[in-house]
Scaffold this active site. Structure first.
Site: not given
Lengths: 269, 269, 269, 269, 269, 269
Positions: F18, F37-38, F54, F75, F78, F116, F139
């Site tokens: 995304l 982002d990592i 990180d 971040g 996912s 979730h 998650y």
């Protein structure tokens, strides 16, 4: 000697039915109990001050409340009457009490509200303080007004109120309906004590009833007050023996508000 | 001498398990207790009339109910059976009772309903009378039917009903589930007394349980009856000592309806 | 020629902001529209009657309402003021309207209530007509009073009311809050039409808002009115471009009641 | 050529009012549509099988349902009648359908239930599928029975049901009440399609109404079906012009169940 | 000799405040009580095994739990701390306990959760286990995490949990807030007993409080546990005499979470 | 030239699925979009800054967020993974983001939460943001943690969050479940826009779904955001033709969380 919780505590409506009952019971709560009524109350006893006062007179109310720390507001008309009379005594009178309390920094009022704010619920309805009001009389409407005004002052100014929706506070129940709505004098006193001394109440509605077998009202929304009634109307069961007469001969048992909610007794102005 | 509340009070299913228990207990409530059952009930005792009657026979029911002021309707099949048998005894039988009651002006019926109307709730569900029914058997469906019929007669004709959803009414609990659902005979009698003599009930559902430690059912929607159970299954705690066997050896504790709700015991027609 | 629904329809507060807007829009609903206000309204046009009238004058109100079949009650003070002024105009005035309506057999009133009855809810609260009121001003308390009075007359006498809690009815939204509370004039007219002509309303509360993107109020409890707003404040999105200024520069967006609920603007009596 | 979803789909009550409407509309859903009724249905057309069958005849129902994958159960009496007739057609008939479905492994039934399961709610009540039923007739009680039976079979056996509480499915509304309860034939077909082809329904209650302006029923508990009605009774507004006649000339608008709920039309057995 | 319910029962956090209190009280429940803590616990007594163990060490936890049938999980940090410390002790530690329990077939865990999961509710809010959590600290957030993890393991694997949201478990209340939140040691023991031995608990949340006069939490959603506290903080009323000081001198009474919810005591990392 | 709402807006997880979609879409909202982002993200384009970071590194996060006014926190991991990995990326990473935001005075975060968090509800359950969470995976538990942490920071520090519980945001639905959970990219963008620019959000949960025919989630508790999805999965109906295969071939339709909630796919650590 133990210090009393308040220096000055005001009881309005002190010459009324419940006012007379409370006069001695509230003495341990204040060095000085200020008693007000529109009627004559005779001589002040020790620890009392007596002020004859029309609550519809704004200036007089300001004067009455000087130095007062908390109020038990029982003043006004306590039964059905013309709208005009109700408005002066219960609506304007209560507005004067609240505005004076706000201006003078009073922090809490216990407002003698009434089951007639919800008098048009039926006896098979079990409601709590979140139920929309359904007043059964001008009197009931005026008590709804008082609750709304108290809500406003709490949200706006931080002045706290416990609105005590009194059921039927008499020496004993006089009909089947009062077996449900009965509030003993001891439990009334305890309800006031809890309402005055709970640490934080915001705007709380408490139904004033003893621990009777039948209940129409659920006080869980006032659980933070810790009010635990000790009496029960079941001690008077023998006055009202089992009977197969449906509905009860006194039809007032149909509504929470009893006779107030019956069409034929509507006030004729 | 004290007048009894009713002249004639009908108990259907008088030869059944609970019928026999109630036979003497209800005598103080009526000059004449009419006892009916499809089975033979022996001789009438003083203050009794005995009528052997198939409730599926409409004309017989009309005759049975002449002069009756109130009904304790315990008749019908009280456990699982073929749908056809259940329909005759519980559905048609109950329809005949209500139609006769309406035509003859009977004002109130206490209907022996059952926890099997909600038998498919789980033991971690805590429900009140507003929960949608989830019957666990043809028997449970027939009790739902009886409640719906009673609701209809109340809304349409003013005939009042208390539907008593009986848990497990036995001398003492026989398994862990009954520790929850147990209704002592004294509390059963008190539930009937409150149901018969409350001033106004409309259509009320009351869960029939004693004051047990564990509860699956909340009777607050019947608070207007004032039913206060006095017994508790906790007196039998020693029969069921603490145990780490999860779940209980008797798996019936999973559902409110107990064994009725287990797939393997479904009625084999 | 089509018959109009009413012979005589009364609009109080006809000289006020919304009164002027409604004057022409309501003409199709009655042969004669009676327009009343405490202020002068100039000449009557065809199909109108104009009556200058202080609603606090009971006798004048009785006279005003003779022959009237329904009322759109927009009269009174429509913003914050002293309690005394609010009481005369909004409390006594409304009481006079209802008592006259009852005595004269008027069957329905549409009462211009206000979002200020619930002005102390926060903008993250989504409420419906069952939420307890939280007025933000004497004005808001007076509107709560009107609703309670209407509830009483309905339960007692069968006089029906739709209480329309008007949000912000202006040509277009003037601040971010009004993007939420906006009620276009066309939608106001439609809300009145639905309220007047629904077959049965009892005592119904309807939140008066257009079909705006953001909503604080849920009208499902008034679904029987069938009110379907056609406008949306989203047509004015460009007036209020996206901004990362939190909270909004106009802090009034915090509460449903907007600036009414801000402490600093409390009415100074 | 596209494969049809079912090999055999049964429609009971195929000779009834709605059965005739559905006969052609459901053809795209099955290779063979089995049409059953107690009445004569004439010749089978292509893709049809016709079985004249009394649903109260258990053996006949077993035979009727062989090979059937899903059922649209519209059979039985569709208006008020004697309890005995209702019991045979609607109670025994439905029990036979469900038992056969279970024994033969049918996985889903769409049951034609009715607004008369909740007919005693008032037109100011807005309810959803969790509201307790309040049937207005023997007919309504029999539909409650069908729903309860379906709930039982789902909980016990995994047989799924959508109970479609049909409002008023006619070419167009014939009175004010039907402006609320109207279900167009296209929307009926869509409701059936959604009910048959949703991936998992358990026991779901769906109120069968078009997208009318006024609504008494909230379908959010059936949101998993995705039923989106496309028609609205507002296209017929001109048939029922605005009127100040309170209540509506046709008093049936008082209750959800309309005339069924009026005392004077109670079935005279 | 009576058989004990468990062969091996694990208590984590055995060297903590409540761990020490429980050490002897839980002995009757198991042949061997395994006591673990990151701190030294001295010598094992009869019927005990002592294991010094860092719960953040996954392998050590697996070893610790071999043969264990049930767990009382009191381990971790029991007050506010840096997020990193809380994460290691309470989040990772609890995750290790649950994963080991799942892999080893443990069937039930009683998890020492906390009122700080809902610490930002106000003292006028009365909530039950269905209320959304409002943690007041990293500590509170970690307890929410534990509850969510327990919910996950129940739904996924069938491992049961009672999350006991402990109020204030001390010998006696030390401030006004603890008059509300107090859980006597005897009642704590009873809560654990009910949690361990109820026949089926799924994932249940139980508020850990005695039968105090004032209550903020409603345990009806845990009615299937049958927990009936026997003590009440009212025995300590004399420590906190009636007072008109509003709000209480100790402002912590404003929120359920007490001082944890006050801005000035936020953890300074 | 129009001023952009923000000077610096941070998007974490910018290299994820995304994140890539959003990279261009969010540019109109800020002078500088900071992308972190990592993973490697290549070259910064105009109006972008790229920071490889990180999130588990607290100091790096503090540095990353300097000068940032608002955060879109996408971040972390996912999908399902080991608890240890989830803990580092999603729990510690999110804690670092919030603590830095608080310390640096960031006023609002949009947190990419997930369906979730409620994955163990069944497809016949229709829930809103007040429903207790039922995560279906580590998650999901980590997303519950993030929501709880956000709730804590709001109550404690006034840092606002919209937790966007994203359904399935892909170019188009790939199975029947995604017909329900689908969130088009345009609607995702609109949900973010509303979340960022609403005047006041406190802690708000928004279900991220398009205007699909079937819905499991009710967004009325987020009505103050004014999110109105414009797309619907119904445009893809033809991909999933009507079928009588019960349940759906892809059994994941049973639970909100789809395959995440199926026992056989549990993460094997």
């Amino acid at each position: 000697m133990m210090t009393k919780p308040f220096k000055r505590l005001l009881l309005t409506g002190a010459a009324g039915g419940l006012g007379k009952i409370l006069r001695d019971r509230i003495k341990p709560w204040a060095d000085v109990v200020v008693l007000s009524d529109i009627a004559d109350m005779g001589e002040a006893r020790e620890g009392e001050e007596i002020v004859q006062c029309d609550l519809a007179d704004k200036a007089a109310v300001m004067k009455l409340m000087e130095g007062v720390e908390a109020v038990l507001h029982f003043g006004g008309i306590s039964t059905e009457n013309t709208f005009e009379n109700i408005m002066q005594a219960n609506i304007l009178g209560t507005a004067n009490i609240y505005e004076a309390a706000h201006k003078l920094g009073v922090k809490r009022i216990v407002f003698a509200s009434s089951n007639h704010t919800v008098g048009f619920y039926r006896n098979t309805d079990y409601i709590d303080a979140g139920a929309v009001t359904r007043p059964d009389s001008f009197y009931g409407v005026s008590k709804c007004f008082g609750e709304q005004l108290a809500s406003y002052y709490w949200d706006r100014t931080g002045l706290e109120t416990v609105a005590l929706r009194i059921g039927s506070s008499f020496p004993e129940p006089n009909d089947r309906r009062m077996m449900v709505t009965w509030l003993s004098y001891d439990d009334l006193e305890e309800a006031l004590r809890r309402s005055l001394f709970a640490t934080r109440v915001g705007f709380t509605i408490l139904f004033g009833m003893s621990n009777n077998d039948v209940a129409w009202w659920d006080n869980s929304k006032a659980a933070h007050l810790g009010y635990k009634p000790k009496d029960s109307s079941s001690q008077f069961d023998a006055k009202f023996p089992d009977s197969g007469d449906y509905p009860a001969p006194n039809a007032s048992v149909t509504y929470h508000g009893g006779a107030f909610a019956l069409a034929e007794v509507r006030y004729k102005a």
